[in-house]
Design an enzyme around this catalytic site. Structure first.
Site, PDB file in Angstrom:
ATOM      1  N   THR A 160       0.825  -1.209   0.000  1.00 51.82           N
ATOM      2  CA  THR A 160       0.000   0.000   0.000  1.00 51.82           C
ATOM      3  C   THR A 160       0.860   1.259   0.000  1.00 51.82           C
ATOM      4  O   THR A 160       1.947   1.273   0.579  1.00 51.82           O
ATOM      5  CB  THR A 160      -0.930   0.033   1.236  1.00 51.82           C
ATOM      6  OG1 THR A 160      -1.593   1.300   1.284  1.00 51.82           O
ATOM      7  CG2 THR A 160      -0.189  -0.160   2.544  1.00 51.82           C
ATOM      8  N   SER A 179      -2.311   3.377   9.842  1.00 51.14           N
ATOM      9  CA  SER A 179      -3.270   2.593  10.632  1.00 51.14           C
ATOM     10  C   SER A 179      -2.572   1.267  10.942  1.00 51.14           C
ATOM     11  O   SER A 179      -1.514   0.978  10.367  1.00 51.14           O
ATOM     12  CB  SER A 179      -4.536   2.297   9.815  1.00 51.14           C
ATOM     13  OG  SER A 179      -4.218   1.370   8.782  1.00 51.14           O
ATOM     14  N   TYR A 199      -3.522  -1.541   9.949  1.00 58.41           N
ATOM     15  CA  TYR A 199      -3.498  -2.254   8.653  1.00 58.41           C
ATOM     16  C   TYR A 199      -2.235  -1.864   7.873  1.00 58.41           C
ATOM     17  O   TYR A 199      -1.511  -2.716   7.361  1.00 58.41           O
ATOM     18  CB  TYR A 199      -4.761  -1.914   7.842  1.00 58.41           C
ATOM     19  CG  TYR A 199      -4.543  -1.987   6.356  1.00 58.41           C
ATOM     20  CD1 TYR A 199      -4.454  -3.222   5.715  1.00 58.41           C
ATOM     21  CD2 TYR A 199      -4.386  -0.823   5.579  1.00 58.41           C
ATOM     22  CE1 TYR A 199      -4.211  -3.295   4.345  1.00 58.41           C
ATOM     23  CE2 TYR A 199      -4.147  -0.888   4.223  1.00 58.41           C
ATOM     24  CZ  TYR A 199      -4.059  -2.122   3.613  1.00 58.41           C
ATOM     25  OH  TYR A 199      -3.809  -2.199   2.262  1.00 58.41           O
ATOM     26  N   HIS A 200      -1.989  -0.542   7.772  1.00 54.79           N
ATOM     27  CA  HIS A 200      -0.816  -0.096   7.021  1.00 54.79           C
ATOM     28  C   HIS A 200       0.472  -0.624   7.672  1.00 54.79           C
ATOM     29  O   HIS A 200       1.444  -0.925   6.988  1.00 54.79           O
ATOM     30  CB  HIS A 200      -0.780   1.441   6.942  1.00 54.79           C
ATOM     31  CG  HIS A 200      -1.859   2.024   6.077  1.00 54.79           C
ATOM     32  ND1 HIS A 200      -2.983   2.623   6.589  1.00 54.79           N
ATOM     33  CD2 HIS A 200      -1.987   2.079   4.728  1.00 54.79           C
ATOM     34  CE1 HIS A 200      -3.751   3.036   5.594  1.00 54.79           C
ATOM     35  NE2 HIS A 200      -3.181   2.714   4.455  1.00 54.79           N
TER      36      HIS A 200
HETATM   37  N1  USQ Z   1     -12.747   9.377   3.557  1.00 53.26           N
HETATM   38  C1  USQ Z   1     -13.703  10.374   3.637  1.00 53.26           C
HETATM   39  N2  USQ Z   1     -15.004   9.971   3.686  1.00 53.26           N
HETATM   40  C2  USQ Z   1     -15.392   8.670   3.608  1.00 53.26           C
HETATM   41  C3  USQ Z   1     -14.403   7.683   3.509  1.00 53.26           C
HETATM   42  C4  USQ Z   1     -13.092   8.079   3.492  1.00 53.26           C
HETATM   43  O1  USQ Z   1     -13.381  11.571   3.699  1.00 53.26           O
HETATM   44  O2  USQ Z   1     -16.612   8.396   3.663  1.00 53.26           O
HETATM   45  C5  USQ Z   1     -11.317   9.782   3.509  1.00 53.26           C
HETATM   46  C6  USQ Z   1     -10.456   9.138   4.590  1.00 53.26           C
HETATM   47  O3  USQ Z   1     -10.484   9.887   5.772  1.00 53.26           O
HETATM   48  C7  USQ Z   1      -9.084   9.104   3.921  1.00 53.26           C
HETATM   49  C8  USQ Z   1      -9.401   8.964   2.445  1.00 53.26           C
HETATM   50  O4  USQ Z   1     -10.781   9.306   2.293  1.00 53.26           O
HETATM   51  O5  USQ Z   1      -8.419  10.315   4.120  1.00 53.26           O
HETATM   52  C9  USQ Z   1      -9.199   7.578   1.882  1.00 53.26           C
HETATM   53  O6  USQ Z   1      -9.922   6.644   2.642  1.00 53.26           O
HETATM   54  P1  USQ Z   1     -10.368   5.248   2.015  1.00 53.26           P
HETATM   55  O7  USQ Z   1     -11.251   4.573   3.005  1.00 53.26           O
HETATM   56  O8  USQ Z   1     -10.897   5.457   0.652  1.00 53.26           O
HETATM   57  O9  USQ Z   1      -8.971   4.494   1.797  1.00 53.26           O
HETATM   58  P2  USQ Z   1      -7.863   4.024   2.829  1.00 53.26           P
HETATM   59  O10 USQ Z   1      -8.393   3.830   4.197  1.00 53.26           O
HETATM   60  O11 USQ Z   1      -6.703   4.969   2.675  1.00 53.26           O
HETATM   61  O12 USQ Z   1      -7.457   2.582   2.283  1.00 53.26           O
HETATM   62  C10 USQ Z   1      -7.574   2.241   0.889  1.00 53.26           C
HETATM   63  C11 USQ Z   1      -7.667   0.727   0.769  1.00 53.26           C
HETATM   64  C12 USQ Z   1      -6.355   0.092   1.182  1.00 53.26           C
HETATM   65  C13 USQ Z   1      -5.218   0.705   0.383  1.00 53.26           C
HETATM   66  C14 USQ Z   1      -5.204   2.210   0.577  1.00 53.26           C
HETATM   67  C15 USQ Z   1      -4.193   2.907  -0.308  1.00 53.26           C
HETATM   68  O13 USQ Z   1      -8.734   0.226   1.552  1.00 53.26           O
HETATM   69  O14 USQ Z   1      -6.412  -1.312   0.947  1.00 53.26           O
HETATM   70  O15 USQ Z   1      -3.999   0.172   0.851  1.00 53.26           O
HETATM   71  O16 USQ Z   1      -6.487   2.734   0.176  1.00 53.26           O
HETATM   72  S1  USQ Z   1      -3.658   4.425   0.378  1.00 53.26           S
HETATM   73  O17 USQ Z   1      -4.818   5.239   0.706  1.00 53.26           O
HETATM   74  O18 USQ Z   1      -2.819   5.079  -0.594  1.00 53.26           O
HETATM   75  O19 USQ Z   1      -2.916   4.112   1.616  1.00 53.26           O
END
Ligand code: USQ
Length: 382
Positions: free
Chosen positions: A144, A179, A181-182
């Site tokens: 990730t 997190s 997870y990360h």
């Molecule tokens: N977010 C919002 N509103 C929502 C959901 C999320 O503002 O309803 C924000 C979160 O706070 C965060 C961002 O959107 O800042 C991304 O959240 P996400 O749930 O879309 O993604 P994330 O938790 O970062 O995890 C996802 C995948 C994971 C992958 C990662 C790549 O679930 O498997 O490793 O993206 S990265 O984000 O580059 O770390």
């Protein structure tokens, strides 16, 4: 090539299986259906109806003319995995069999320990079995972009160079997960790099950005569709925003909404994984690639969703709610490097707008499966 996909029942695993089969590769797969179970535990379901594996395999046979060998096991069991490696003798092992959600890993001590057990033991079980049964096989692991954290002003692709006393050193970039997870993916990265060095294995660790969209050339039949989650753990931000718009709810921006992330459409992610499989690293090399197409703020994504919702006659707004996560809300300098995939020939094939438009079509078709309650965040990271 003979390609064994661990986690073949998942969002990307299934899409990649179809694409590789379409390109003439011999695909086999492993899954323990944990993703189905985890999403159910969030009181949610995939917006696209997902057939049983038996039905999936029948449709696969109809389209690609051969019966895909499928094994229902948990990859953390090294003995069961050993039998499969002996039988399949794969050229490549795609390792997607991990708990993929940051939010789920922060839900409770139980879900956190489950994430650690599943991800770290699973990767070690794969490494030991490759060393024993197929040391020439290429391991492609889904890591990730979150292992770099999002808060440092410079994000390289893997290692970076420093100079001390006129000597150049290449050192791994600090792993600062966002997190638990990360953090598991950071441990995976350390274990994979060590395994490649000590056992001379060839490994690609894909530091993956957020994958969005559900379009791919091969999913031309509803029975071939991959899953599409929208709950706060397994639904990522673009999918959640479109689902909220379809239900005419305000889009939930966490905090200020200036969080920047790297994004890539599903069809391009599959194109990139295929390029990496067809262009493996050298024996003994641990290769890191940053896999995303563009960096956007969450507000940019929300504005696009609102604009495209208007085209469908849906009028919604956005709401900056209290951030349930602990994260930087304005990492405006975030600009990670991503050169390797372009060097290998990756060419973006679509746009954010096109993918959001298609997501609207799919979500409107299956609107009856979207549960309003799962679109409101309940997991507090504090
Ligand atoms: N977010 C919002 N509103 C929502 C959901 C999320 O503002 O309803 C924000 C979160 O706070 C965060 C961002 O959107 O800042 C991304 O959240 P996400 O749930 O879309 O993604 P994330 O938790 O970062 O995890 C996802 C995948 C994971 C992958 C990662 C790549 O679930 O498997 O490793 O993206 S990265 O984000 O580059 O770390």
């Amino acid at each position: 090539m003979k390609i064994l996909i661990l986690g073949i029942d998942g969002f990307v695993g299934w899409t990649l299986a179809l694409h590789l089969a379409n390109k003439g590769h011999k695909v086999s797969g492993v899954d323990n259906f944990n993703r189905r179970k985890w999403v159910k535990s969030m009181q949610s379901q995939s917006v696209t109806p997902i057939p049983s594996m038996e039905d999936r395999l029948n449709v696969f046979f109809k389209h690609f003319g051969y019966r895909l060998n499928f094994y229902h096991i948990n990859v953390i069991n090294p003995l069961l995995l050993s039998d499969i490696f002996k039988k399949e003798k794969p050229d490549c092992i795609v390792h997607f069999a991990e708990q993929p959600s940051a939010a789920y890993s922060m839900k409770s001590v139980k879900s956190c320990l489950e994430t650690y057990k599943n991800n770290i033991l699973g990767t070690l079980s794969v490494l030991w079995n490759v060393k024993k049964h197929c040391p020439k096989a290429h391991i492609l692991h889904a890591g990730t972009m979150g292992v770099y954290s999002y808060g440092l002003p410079f994000t390289p692709e893997g290692d970076f160079e420093i100079e001390i006393d006129n000597k150049k050193l290449t050192i791994p970039y600090p792993k600062l997960g966002g997190s638990f997870y990360h953090c598991t993916k950071s441990c995976d990265a350390i274990n994979l790099e060590f395994g490649s060095k000590v056992w001379n294995l060839k490994i690609t660790d894909v530091h993956q950005g957020i994958i969005y969209g559900i379009r791919s050339e091969e999913m031309n039949d509803d029975n071939l569709l991959t899953r599409l989650d929208i709950d706060e753990s397994f639904g990522t931000v673009v999918h959640r925003f479109v689902a909220q718009a379809v239900l005419k709810m305000p889009l939930t921006l966490y905090g200020k909404g200036y969080q920047k992330r790297g994004f890539i459409p599903l069809s391009d992610a599959v194109q990139c994984f295929t390029l990496l499989l067809e262009n493996p690293p050298k024996q003994g090399e641990y290769r890191v690639v940053n896999q995303f197409e563009n960096v956007y703020t969450i507000t940019h994504v929300a504005n696009k969703v609102i604009q495209i919702a208007n085209e469908f006659g849906i009028h919604v707004g956005k709401s900056n709610i209290k951030n349930p996560r602990v994260e930087l809300e304005d990492n405006y300098w975030y600009n990670p490097i991503h050169r390797e995939l372009k060097r290998l020939g990756y060419r973006p094939s679509t746009t954010l707008e096109k993918e959001i438009r298609y997501l609207f079509k799919i979500m409107m078709k299956f609107k009856y499966r979207i549960k309003r309650e799962v679109l409101i965040p309940r997991i507090s990271w504090k």
